[in-house]
Design a protein around this motif. Structure first.
Motif, PDB file in Angstrom:
ATOM      1  N   LEU A   1       0.802  -1.218   0.000  1.00  0.00           N
ATOM      2  CA  LEU A   1       0.000   0.000   0.000  1.00  0.00           C
ATOM      3  C   LEU A   1       0.836   1.270   0.000  1.00  0.00           C
ATOM      4  O   LEU A   1       0.575   2.186  -0.783  1.00  0.00           O
ATOM      5  CB  LEU A   1      -0.930  -0.008   1.223  1.00  0.00           C
ATOM      6  N   ILE A   2       1.828   1.355   0.833  1.00  0.00           N
ATOM      7  CA  ILE A   2       2.589   2.596   0.996  1.00  0.00           C
ATOM      8  C   ILE A   2       3.341   2.948  -0.289  1.00  0.00           C
ATOM      9  O   ILE A   2       3.249   4.084  -0.784  1.00  0.00           O
ATOM     10  CB  ILE A   2       3.557   2.493   2.196  1.00  0.00           C
ATOM     11  N   ILE A   3       4.061   2.008  -0.862  1.00  0.00           N
ATOM     12  CA  ILE A   3       4.799   2.251  -2.106  1.00  0.00           C
ATOM     13  C   ILE A   3       3.821   2.574  -3.231  1.00  0.00           C
ATOM     14  O   ILE A   3       4.075   3.457  -4.061  1.00  0.00           O
ATOM     15  CB  ILE A   3       5.663   1.025  -2.477  1.00  0.00           C
ATOM     16  N   ALA A   4       2.683   1.881  -3.269  1.00  0.00           N
ATOM     17  CA  ALA A   4       1.680   2.124  -4.315  1.00  0.00           C
ATOM     18  C   ALA A   4       1.124   3.543  -4.229  1.00  0.00           C
ATOM     19  O   ALA A   4       0.922   4.196  -5.257  1.00  0.00           O
ATOM     20  CB  ALA A   4       0.554   1.097  -4.209  1.00  0.00           C
ATOM     21  N   ILE A   5       0.892   4.032  -3.030  1.00  0.00           N
ATOM     22  CA  ILE A   5       0.376   5.396  -2.873  1.00  0.00           C
ATOM     23  C   ILE A   5       1.415   6.421  -3.302  1.00  0.00           C
ATOM     24  O   ILE A   5       1.091   7.414  -3.960  1.00  0.00           O
ATOM     25  CB  ILE A   5      -0.110   5.628  -1.431  1.00  0.00           C
ATOM     26  N   TYR A   6       2.673   6.198  -2.942  1.00  0.00           N
ATOM     27  CA  TYR A   6       3.732   7.116  -3.390  1.00  0.00           C
ATOM     28  C   TYR A   6       3.835   7.119  -4.916  1.00  0.00           C
ATOM     29  O   TYR A   6       3.956   8.169  -5.543  1.00  0.00           O
ATOM     30  CB  TYR A   6       5.071   6.764  -2.744  1.00  0.00           C
ATOM     31  N   GLY A   7       3.783   5.937  -5.535  1.00  0.00           N
ATOM     32  CA  GLY A   7       3.842   5.855  -6.990  1.00  0.00           C
ATOM     33  C   GLY A   7       2.670   6.559  -7.644  1.00  0.00           C
ATOM     34  O   GLY A   7       2.825   7.325  -8.603  1.00  0.00           O
ATOM     35  N   LEU A   8       1.476   6.309  -7.124  1.00  0.00           N
ATOM     36  CA  LEU A   8       0.271   6.954  -7.642  1.00  0.00           C
ATOM     37  C   LEU A   8       0.375   8.468  -7.549  1.00  0.00           C
ATOM     38  O   LEU A   8       0.099   9.188  -8.515  1.00  0.00           O
ATOM     39  CB  LEU A   8      -0.951   6.475  -6.851  1.00  0.00           C
ATOM     40  N   THR A   9       0.803   8.976  -6.420  1.00  0.00           N
ATOM     41  CA  THR A   9       0.859  10.415  -6.197  1.00  0.00           C
ATOM     42  C   THR A   9       1.886  11.077  -7.112  1.00  0.00           C
ATOM     43  O   THR A   9       1.605  12.121  -7.708  1.00  0.00           O
ATOM     44  CB  THR A   9       1.185  10.715  -4.721  1.00  0.00           C
ATOM     45  N   PHE A  10       3.055  10.480  -7.235  1.00  0.00           N
ATOM     46  CA  PHE A  10       4.096  11.089  -8.080  1.00  0.00           C
ATOM     47  C   PHE A  10       3.704  11.095  -9.555  1.00  0.00           C
ATOM     48  O   PHE A  10       3.880  12.096 -10.245  1.00  0.00           O
ATOM     49  CB  PHE A  10       5.443  10.393  -7.876  1.00  0.00           C
ATOM     50  N   VAL A  11       3.155   9.996 -10.059  1.00  0.00           N
ATOM     51  CA  VAL A  11       2.778   9.949 -11.475  1.00  0.00           C
ATOM     52  C   VAL A  11       1.584  10.859 -11.738  1.00  0.00           C
ATOM     53  O   VAL A  11       1.559  11.574 -12.745  1.00  0.00           O
ATOM     54  CB  VAL A  11       2.492   8.499 -11.917  1.00  0.00           C
ATOM     55  N   ALA A  12       0.605  10.888 -10.838  1.00  0.00           N
ATOM     56  CA  ALA A  12      -0.550  11.764 -11.031  1.00  0.00           C
ATOM     57  C   ALA A  12      -0.147  13.236 -10.973  1.00  0.00           C
ATOM     58  O   ALA A  12      -0.718  14.073 -11.682  1.00  0.00           O
ATOM     59  CB  ALA A  12      -1.623  11.469  -9.980  1.00  0.00           C
TER      60      ALA A  12
ATOM     61  N   LEU B   1       2.318  15.543   0.141  1.00  0.00           N
ATOM     62  CA  LEU B   1       0.998  14.994  -0.181  1.00  0.00           C
ATOM     63  C   LEU B   1       1.004  13.471  -0.123  1.00  0.00           C
ATOM     64  O   LEU B   1       0.098  12.863   0.466  1.00  0.00           O
ATOM     65  CB  LEU B   1       0.555  15.467  -1.565  1.00  0.00           C
ATOM     66  N   ALA B   2       2.019  12.852  -0.700  1.00  0.00           N
ATOM     67  CA  ALA B   2       2.099  11.389  -0.696  1.00  0.00           C
ATOM     68  C   ALA B   2       2.217  10.852   0.730  1.00  0.00           C
ATOM     69  O   ALA B   2       1.606   9.833   1.066  1.00  0.00           O
ATOM     70  CB  ALA B   2       3.287  10.925  -1.544  1.00  0.00           C
ATOM     71  N   THR B   3       2.975  11.541   1.572  1.00  0.00           N
ATOM     72  CA  THR B   3       3.129  11.103   2.968  1.00  0.00           C
ATOM     73  C   THR B   3       1.804  11.207   3.711  1.00  0.00           C
ATOM     74  O   THR B   3       1.414  10.278   4.432  1.00  0.00           O
ATOM     75  CB  THR B   3       4.219  11.930   3.663  1.00  0.00           C
ATOM     76  N   VAL B   4       1.114  12.312   3.540  1.00  0.00           N
ATOM     77  CA  VAL B   4      -0.192  12.485   4.190  1.00  0.00           C
ATOM     78  C   VAL B   4      -1.177  11.424   3.700  1.00  0.00           C
ATOM     79  O   VAL B   4      -1.909  10.821   4.497  1.00  0.00           O
ATOM     80  CB  VAL B   4      -0.738  13.917   3.953  1.00  0.00           C
ATOM     81  N   LEU B   5      -1.208  11.181   2.382  1.00  0.00           N
ATOM     82  CA  LEU B   5      -2.104  10.159   1.838  1.00  0.00           C
ATOM     83  C   LEU B   5      -1.744   8.764   2.332  1.00  0.00           C
ATOM     84  O   LEU B   5      -2.632   7.967   2.645  1.00  0.00           O
ATOM     85  CB  LEU B   5      -2.075  10.191   0.310  1.00  0.00           C
ATOM     86  N   ALA B   6      -0.464   8.459   2.411  1.00  0.00           N
ATOM     87  CA  ALA B   6      -0.034   7.142   2.877  1.00  0.00           C
ATOM     88  C   ALA B   6      -0.420   6.927   4.342  1.00  0.00           C
ATOM     89  O   ALA B   6      -0.945   5.870   4.701  1.00  0.00           O
ATOM     90  CB  ALA B   6       1.468   6.979   2.685  1.00  0.00           C
ATOM     91  N   ILE B   7      -0.168   7.922   5.179  1.00  0.00           N
ATOM     92  CA  ILE B   7      -0.528   7.808   6.599  1.00  0.00           C
ATOM     93  C   ILE B   7      -2.044   7.710   6.759  1.00  0.00           C
ATOM     94  O   ILE B   7      -2.550   6.863   7.500  1.00  0.00           O
ATOM     95  CB  ILE B   7       0.048   8.990   7.410  1.00  0.00           C
ATOM     96  N   GLY B   8      -2.764   8.562   6.048  1.00  0.00           N
ATOM     97  CA  GLY B   8      -4.232   8.532   6.120  1.00  0.00           C
ATOM     98  C   GLY B   8      -4.807   7.215   5.640  1.00  0.00           C
ATOM     99  O   GLY B   8      -5.734   6.661   6.249  1.00  0.00           O
ATOM    100  N   SER B   9      -4.271   6.681   4.553  1.00  0.00           N
ATOM    101  CA  SER B   9      -4.750   5.399   4.034  1.00  0.00           C
ATOM    102  C   SER B   9      -4.436   4.263   4.996  1.00  0.00           C
ATOM    103  O   SER B   9      -5.258   3.370   5.200  1.00  0.00           O
ATOM    104  CB  SER B   9      -4.119   5.116   2.672  1.00  0.00           C
ATOM    105  N   TYR B  10      -3.243   4.291   5.575  1.00  0.00           N
ATOM    106  CA  TYR B  10      -2.882   3.264   6.543  1.00  0.00           C
ATOM    107  C   TYR B  10      -3.840   3.292   7.736  1.00  0.00           C
ATOM    108  O   TYR B  10      -4.347   2.257   8.163  1.00  0.00           O
ATOM    109  CB  TYR B  10      -1.441   3.443   7.012  1.00  0.00           C
ATOM    110  N   LEU B  11      -4.071   4.493   8.264  1.00  0.00           N
ATOM    111  CA  LEU B  11      -4.977   4.607   9.409  1.00  0.00           C
ATOM    112  C   LEU B  11      -6.400   4.186   9.053  1.00  0.00           C
ATOM    113  O   LEU B  11      -7.048   3.468   9.817  1.00  0.00           O
ATOM    114  CB  LEU B  11      -4.965   6.044   9.946  1.00  0.00           C
ATOM    115  N   ALA B  12      -6.888   4.619   7.885  1.00  0.00           N
ATOM    116  CA  ALA B  12      -8.269   4.319   7.508  1.00  0.00           C
ATOM    117  C   ALA B  12      -8.469   2.842   7.189  1.00  0.00           C
ATOM    118  O   ALA B  12      -9.402   2.210   7.703  1.00  0.00           O
ATOM    119  CB  ALA B  12      -8.685   5.174   6.305  1.00  0.00           C
ATOM    120  N   PHE B  13      -7.605   2.277   6.351  1.00  0.00           N
ATOM    121  CA  PHE B  13      -7.850   0.928   5.854  1.00  0.00           C
ATOM    122  C   PHE B  13      -7.274  -0.167   6.735  1.00  0.00           C
ATOM    123  O   PHE B  13      -7.899  -1.213   6.902  1.00  0.00           O
ATOM    124  CB  PHE B  13      -7.301   0.788   4.425  1.00  0.00           C
TER     125      PHE B  13
END
Length: 162
Positions: free
Chosen positions: A107-118, A133-145
């Motif tokens: 999940l974490i690497i995938a979110i970083y990849g998604l954020t950088f390419v987008a 942004l990628a760090t915030v999304l990764a932490i938020g996704s980890y906490l949520a999911f």
């Protein structure tokens, strides 16, 4: 009746098409009722709501006068390619491609990849903002999911976690 806003007209048609597709797809599941909702209840209601919203937008595009008719512009190929590519990369990094030997990165690497390419889809790219942004999304996704919803899927690459 004349189209007075092309952008609104075609976006309304797109909303209606997606809403009908969701509602139709939801009928393959048990719908249930308001008190005992089945797995198809939410997608059906979402599809109906999206179709109604699209219908309203189409109606408004035929009634409300605009200055120049708001014509639909040229296709924005660069953002379209990067956004679709970012989503494909996310799926590949999250689950891997075992058929060609690409391991799942989690999940974490995938979110970083998604954020950088987008982020490459925009007109300007600021790598510091993208890292934040990628760090915030990764932490938020980890906490949520992982923490709150307790979903069971890979968070880190196998070579890190073992």
């Amino acid at each position: 009746m004349r189209i007075k806003s092309q952008k609104d007209f075609f976006s309304g048609l797109m909303f209606m098409a997606m809403g009908i597709a969701f509602a139709w797809g939801a009928t393959t599941y048990t719908i249930g009722e308001g008190a005992r909702m089945g797995p198809g209840y939410f997608p059906l209601m979402l599809g109906i709501l999206l179709t109604a919203l699209g219908g309203f937008i189409v109606f408004e595009s035929l009634v409300v006068e605009t200055e120049d008719g708001e014509p639909v512009g040229a296709w924005a190929w660069k953002p379209l390619g990067f956004i679709i590519g970012a989503n494909l990369l996310f799926g590949i990094l999250l689950g891997g491609l075992p058929s060609i030997g690409v391991p799942a990165m989690g999940l974490i690497i995938a979110i970083y990849g998604l954020t950088f390419v987008a982020a490459l889809a925009g007109d300007e790219f600021n790598w510091k903002e993208v890292v934040i942004l990628a760090t915030v999304l990764a932490i938020g996704s980890y906490l949520a999911f992982i923490v709150l919803l307790k979903l069971q899927f890979q968070v880190w690459p196998t070579f890190i976690t073992g």
